[in-house]
Design a protein around this motif. Structure first.
Motif, PDB file in Angstrom:
ATOM      1  N   SER A   6       1.263  -1.302  -0.515  1.00 37.24           N
ATOM      2  CA  SER A   6       0.392  -0.166   0.050  1.00 37.24           C
ATOM      3  C   SER A   6       0.646   1.040   0.216  1.00 37.24           C
ATOM      4  O   SER A   6       0.324   2.237  -0.466  1.00 37.24           O
ATOM      5  CB  SER A   6      -1.460   0.070   1.242  1.00 37.24           C
ATOM      6  N   LYS A   7       1.880   1.383   0.461  1.00 40.61           N
ATOM      7  CA  LYS A   7       3.065   2.958   0.393  1.00 40.61           C
ATOM      8  C   LYS A   7       3.685   2.585  -0.621  1.00 40.61           C
ATOM      9  O   LYS A   7       4.293   3.112  -1.244  1.00 40.61           O
ATOM     10  CB  LYS A   7       4.508   2.035   1.382  1.00 40.61           C
ATOM     11  N   MET A   8       3.657   1.494  -1.973  1.00 37.40           N
ATOM     12  CA  MET A   8       3.606   2.103  -3.110  1.00 37.40           C
ATOM     13  C   MET A   8       2.689   3.411  -3.724  1.00 37.40           C
ATOM     14  O   MET A   8       3.080   3.421  -5.214  1.00 37.40           O
ATOM     15  CB  MET A   8       3.740   0.997  -3.830  1.00 37.40           C
ATOM     16  N   GLY A   9       1.488   2.909  -2.720  1.00 34.35           N
ATOM     17  CA  GLY A   9       0.408   4.153  -3.181  1.00 34.35           C
ATOM     18  C   GLY A   9      -0.356   4.198  -4.386  1.00 34.35           C
ATOM     19  O   GLY A   9      -0.697   3.161  -5.527  1.00 34.35           O
ATOM     20  N   GLY A  10      -1.446   4.643  -4.196  1.00 32.60           N
ATOM     21  CA  GLY A  10      -2.687   4.361  -5.122  1.00 32.60           C
ATOM     22  C   GLY A  10      -2.716   3.292  -6.103  1.00 32.60           C
ATOM     23  O   GLY A  10      -3.563   2.136  -4.807  1.00 32.60           O
ATOM     24  N   ASP A  11      -3.271   3.327  -7.041  1.00 31.06           N
ATOM     25  CA  ASP A  11      -3.488   2.001  -7.919  1.00 31.06           C
ATOM     26  C   ASP A  11      -1.862   1.512  -8.543  1.00 31.06           C
ATOM     27  O   ASP A  11      -2.146   0.642  -9.771  1.00 31.06           O
ATOM     28  CB  ASP A  11      -4.007   2.213  -9.052  1.00 31.06           C
ATOM     29  N   ALA A  12      -0.767   1.521  -7.922  1.00 35.97           N
ATOM     30  CA  ALA A  12       0.631   0.560  -8.473  1.00 35.97           C
ATOM     31  C   ALA A  12       0.014  -0.482  -8.488  1.00 35.97           C
ATOM     32  O   ALA A  12       0.914  -1.430  -9.379  1.00 35.97           O
ATOM     33  CB  ALA A  12       1.502   1.060  -7.117  1.00 35.97           C
ATOM     34  N   VAL A  13      -0.499  -1.769  -7.240  1.00 35.48           N
ATOM     35  CA  VAL A  13      -0.200  -2.798  -8.085  1.00 35.48           C
ATOM     36  C   VAL A  13      -1.552  -3.193  -9.265  1.00 35.48           C
ATOM     37  O   VAL A  13      -1.330  -3.665  -9.832  1.00 35.48           O
ATOM     38  CB  VAL A  13      -1.016  -3.461  -6.415  1.00 35.48           C
ATOM     39  N   THR A  14      -2.434  -2.343  -8.923  1.00 35.82           N
ATOM     40  CA  THR A  14      -3.554  -2.508  -9.982  1.00 35.82           C
ATOM     41  C   THR A  14      -2.487  -2.712 -11.576  1.00 35.82           C
ATOM     42  O   THR A  14      -2.998  -3.067 -12.111  1.00 35.82           O
ATOM     43  CB  THR A  14      -4.525  -1.464 -10.097  1.00 35.82           C
ATOM     44  N   ASN A  15      -2.439  -1.296 -11.485  1.00 35.05           N
ATOM     45  CA  ASN A  15      -1.623  -0.809 -12.602  1.00 35.05           C
ATOM     46  C   ASN A  15      -0.621  -2.193 -13.317  1.00 35.05           C
ATOM     47  O   ASN A  15      -0.315  -2.612 -14.151  1.00 35.05           O
ATOM     48  CB  ASN A  15      -0.435  -0.093 -12.854  1.00 35.05           C
ATOM     49  N   LEU A  16       0.514  -2.779 -11.810  1.00 36.91           N
ATOM     50  CA  LEU A  16       1.275  -4.097 -12.040  1.00 36.91           C
ATOM     51  C   LEU A  16       0.403  -4.932 -12.724  1.00 36.91           C
ATOM     52  O   LEU A  16       0.809  -5.543 -13.964  1.00 36.91           O
ATOM     53  CB  LEU A  16       1.800  -4.100 -10.808  1.00 36.91           C
ATOM     54  N   LEU A  17      -0.517  -5.571 -12.854  1.00 36.87           N
ATOM     55  CA  LEU A  17      -1.507  -6.783 -13.219  1.00 36.87           C
ATOM     56  C   LEU A  17      -1.834  -6.167 -14.567  1.00 36.87           C
ATOM     57  O   LEU A  17      -2.638  -7.672 -14.981  1.00 36.87           O
ATOM     58  CB  LEU A  17      -2.483  -7.096 -12.185  1.00 36.87           C
ATOM     59  N   LYS A  18      -1.562  -4.828 -15.068  1.00 35.05           N
ATOM     60  CA  LYS A  18      -2.838  -4.990 -16.000  1.00 35.05           C
ATOM     61  C   LYS A  18      -1.649  -5.501 -17.682  1.00 35.05           C
ATOM     62  O   LYS A  18      -0.198  -5.464 -17.295  1.00 35.05           O
ATOM     63  CB  LYS A  18      -1.837  -3.168 -16.678  1.00 35.05           C
ATOM     64  N   PRO A  19      -2.332  -6.495 -18.154  1.00 37.52           N
ATOM     65  CA  PRO A  19      -1.160  -7.099 -18.844  1.00 37.52           C
ATOM     66  C   PRO A  19      -0.155  -5.945 -20.126  1.00 37.52           C
ATOM     67  O   PRO A  19       0.865  -7.004 -20.022  1.00 37.52           O
ATOM     68  CB  PRO A  19      -2.341  -7.500 -20.548  1.00 37.52           C
ATOM     69  N   GLU A  20      -0.551  -4.839 -20.161  1.00 33.72           N
ATOM     70  CA  GLU A  20       0.675  -4.026 -20.428  1.00 33.72           C
ATOM     71  C   GLU A  20       1.954  -3.878 -19.867  1.00 33.72           C
ATOM     72  O   GLU A  20       2.973  -3.408 -20.415  1.00 33.72           O
ATOM     73  CB  GLU A  20       0.193  -3.005 -21.516  1.00 33.72           C
ATOM     74  N   ASN A  21       1.375  -4.418 -18.087  1.00 35.00           N
ATOM     75  CA  ASN A  21       2.989  -4.426 -17.835  1.00 35.00           C
ATOM     76  C   ASN A  21       3.480  -4.843 -17.201  1.00 35.00           C
ATOM     77  O   ASN A  21       4.375  -5.258 -16.371  1.00 35.00           O
ATOM     78  CB  ASN A  21       2.327  -3.229 -16.112  1.00 35.00           C
ATOM     79  N   LYS A  22       3.157  -6.366 -17.831  1.00 37.29           N
ATOM     80  CA  LYS A  22       3.595  -7.598 -17.354  1.00 37.29           C
ATOM     81  C   LYS A  22       5.570  -7.888 -17.634  1.00 37.29           C
ATOM     82  O   LYS A  22       6.010  -8.270 -16.491  1.00 37.29           O
ATOM     83  CB  LYS A  22       2.724  -8.920 -18.344  1.00 37.29           C
ATOM     84  N   ASP A  23       5.806  -6.440 -17.975  1.00 35.40           N
ATOM     85  CA  ASP A  23       7.765  -6.756 -18.064  1.00 35.40           C
ATOM     86  C   ASP A  23       7.744  -6.122 -16.896  1.00 35.40           C
ATOM     87  O   ASP A  23       8.708  -6.949 -16.497  1.00 35.40           O
ATOM     88  CB  ASP A  23       7.902  -6.364 -19.244  1.00 35.40           C
ATOM     89  N   MET A  24       6.958  -5.186 -16.400  1.00 41.06           N
ATOM     90  CA  MET A  24       7.122  -4.543 -15.295  1.00 41.06           C
ATOM     91  C   MET A  24       7.115  -5.454 -14.175  1.00 41.06           C
ATOM     92  O   MET A  24       7.911  -5.200 -12.963  1.00 41.06           O
ATOM     93  CB  MET A  24       7.135  -3.404 -15.284  1.00 41.06           C
ATOM     94  N   LEU A  25       6.210  -6.139 -14.209  1.00 47.12           N
ATOM     95  CA  LEU A  25       5.253  -6.734 -13.252  1.00 47.12           C
ATOM     96  C   LEU A  25       6.618  -7.794 -12.565  1.00 47.12           C
ATOM     97  O   LEU A  25       7.649  -8.025 -11.429  1.00 47.12           O
ATOM     98  CB  LEU A  25       4.286  -7.528 -13.398  1.00 47.12           C
ATOM     99  N   ASN A  26       7.023  -8.615 -13.719  1.00 42.16           N
ATOM    100  CA  ASN A  26       7.797  -9.814 -13.752  1.00 42.16           C
ATOM    101  C   ASN A  26       9.614  -9.374 -13.382  1.00 42.16           C
ATOM    102  O   ASN A  26      10.017  -9.993 -12.358  1.00 42.16           O
ATOM    103  CB  ASN A  26       8.465 -10.306 -15.041  1.00 42.16           C
ATOM    104  N   SER A  27       9.808  -7.789 -13.891  1.00 36.96           N
ATOM    105  CA  SER A  27      10.745  -6.830 -13.177  1.00 36.96           C
ATOM    106  C   SER A  27      11.176  -6.763 -11.800  1.00 36.96           C
ATOM    107  O   SER A  27      12.100  -7.048 -10.801  1.00 36.96           O
ATOM    108  CB  SER A  27      11.031  -5.939 -14.036  1.00 36.96           C
ATOM    109  N   VAL A  28      10.019  -6.367 -11.337  1.00 38.17           N
ATOM    110  CA  VAL A  28       9.556  -6.234  -9.454  1.00 38.17           C
ATOM    111  C   VAL A  28       9.724  -7.316  -9.168  1.00 38.17           C
ATOM    112  O   VAL A  28      10.776  -7.835  -7.764  1.00 38.17           O
ATOM    113  CB  VAL A  28       8.394  -5.705  -9.675  1.00 38.17           C
ATOM    114  N   LEU A  29       9.054  -8.661  -9.573  1.00 35.55           N
ATOM    115  CA  LEU A  29       9.304  -9.583  -9.002  1.00 35.55           C
ATOM    116  C   LEU A  29      10.574 -10.453  -8.494  1.00 35.55           C
ATOM    117  O   LEU A  29      10.810 -11.095  -7.539  1.00 35.55           O
ATOM    118  CB  LEU A  29       7.399 -10.073  -8.923  1.00 35.55           C
TER     119      LEU A  29
END
Length: 122
Positions: free
Chosen positions: A64-87
């Motif tokens: 939640s400290k990432m702010g607002g919709d950060a988690v929701t945005n990471l789960l968007k299909p267009e952000n999959k590379d970013m999600l993988n990098s973060v994880l």
């Protein structure tokens, strides 16, 4: 500096069922569970490797400290590379305990140095 809470989850192999059970049993880890599912699971992130690993699982409070919709945005299909990098920055090869993590000199799954300063490891 804000301290973030992470849970240390070490596994002998990349079995998604064991990790899913542990994450599902702790409501404070539902966010990281959703992120891992969005990435296709731990096995996919590890490239099918069955080697031991340690997951630095951020709690829901930390996410939640990432702010607002950060988690929701990471789960968007267009952000999959970013999600993988973060994880991948939260996965450390090897089955490690808190003492080993605190000693430092660790690298994440992508080979980046791991900086645990400011984290409350539990």
């Amino acid at each position: 500096m804000v301290a973030a809470m992470v849970a240390i989850l070490s596994f002998s192999c990349s079995t998604s069922s064991g990790l899913t059970s542990v994450l599902g049993a702790n409501p404070q880890l539902s966010g990281v569970s959703s992120l891992l599912n969005g990435a296709g699971g731990i096995g996919k992130l590890m490239g099918g490797s069955k080697n031991p690993f340690t997951l630095l699982a951020p709690t829901n409070d930390a996410l939640s400290k990432m702010g607002g919709d950060a988690v929701t945005n990471l789960l968007k299909p267009e952000n999959k590379d970013m999600l993988n990098s973060v994880l991948k920055r939260h996965i450390i090869p090897g089955k490690l305990d808190a003492k080993t993590l605190a000693a430092g000199n660790l690298k994440d799954l992508s080979g980046n140095p791991v900086n645990l300063s400011g984290l409350n490891i539990g």
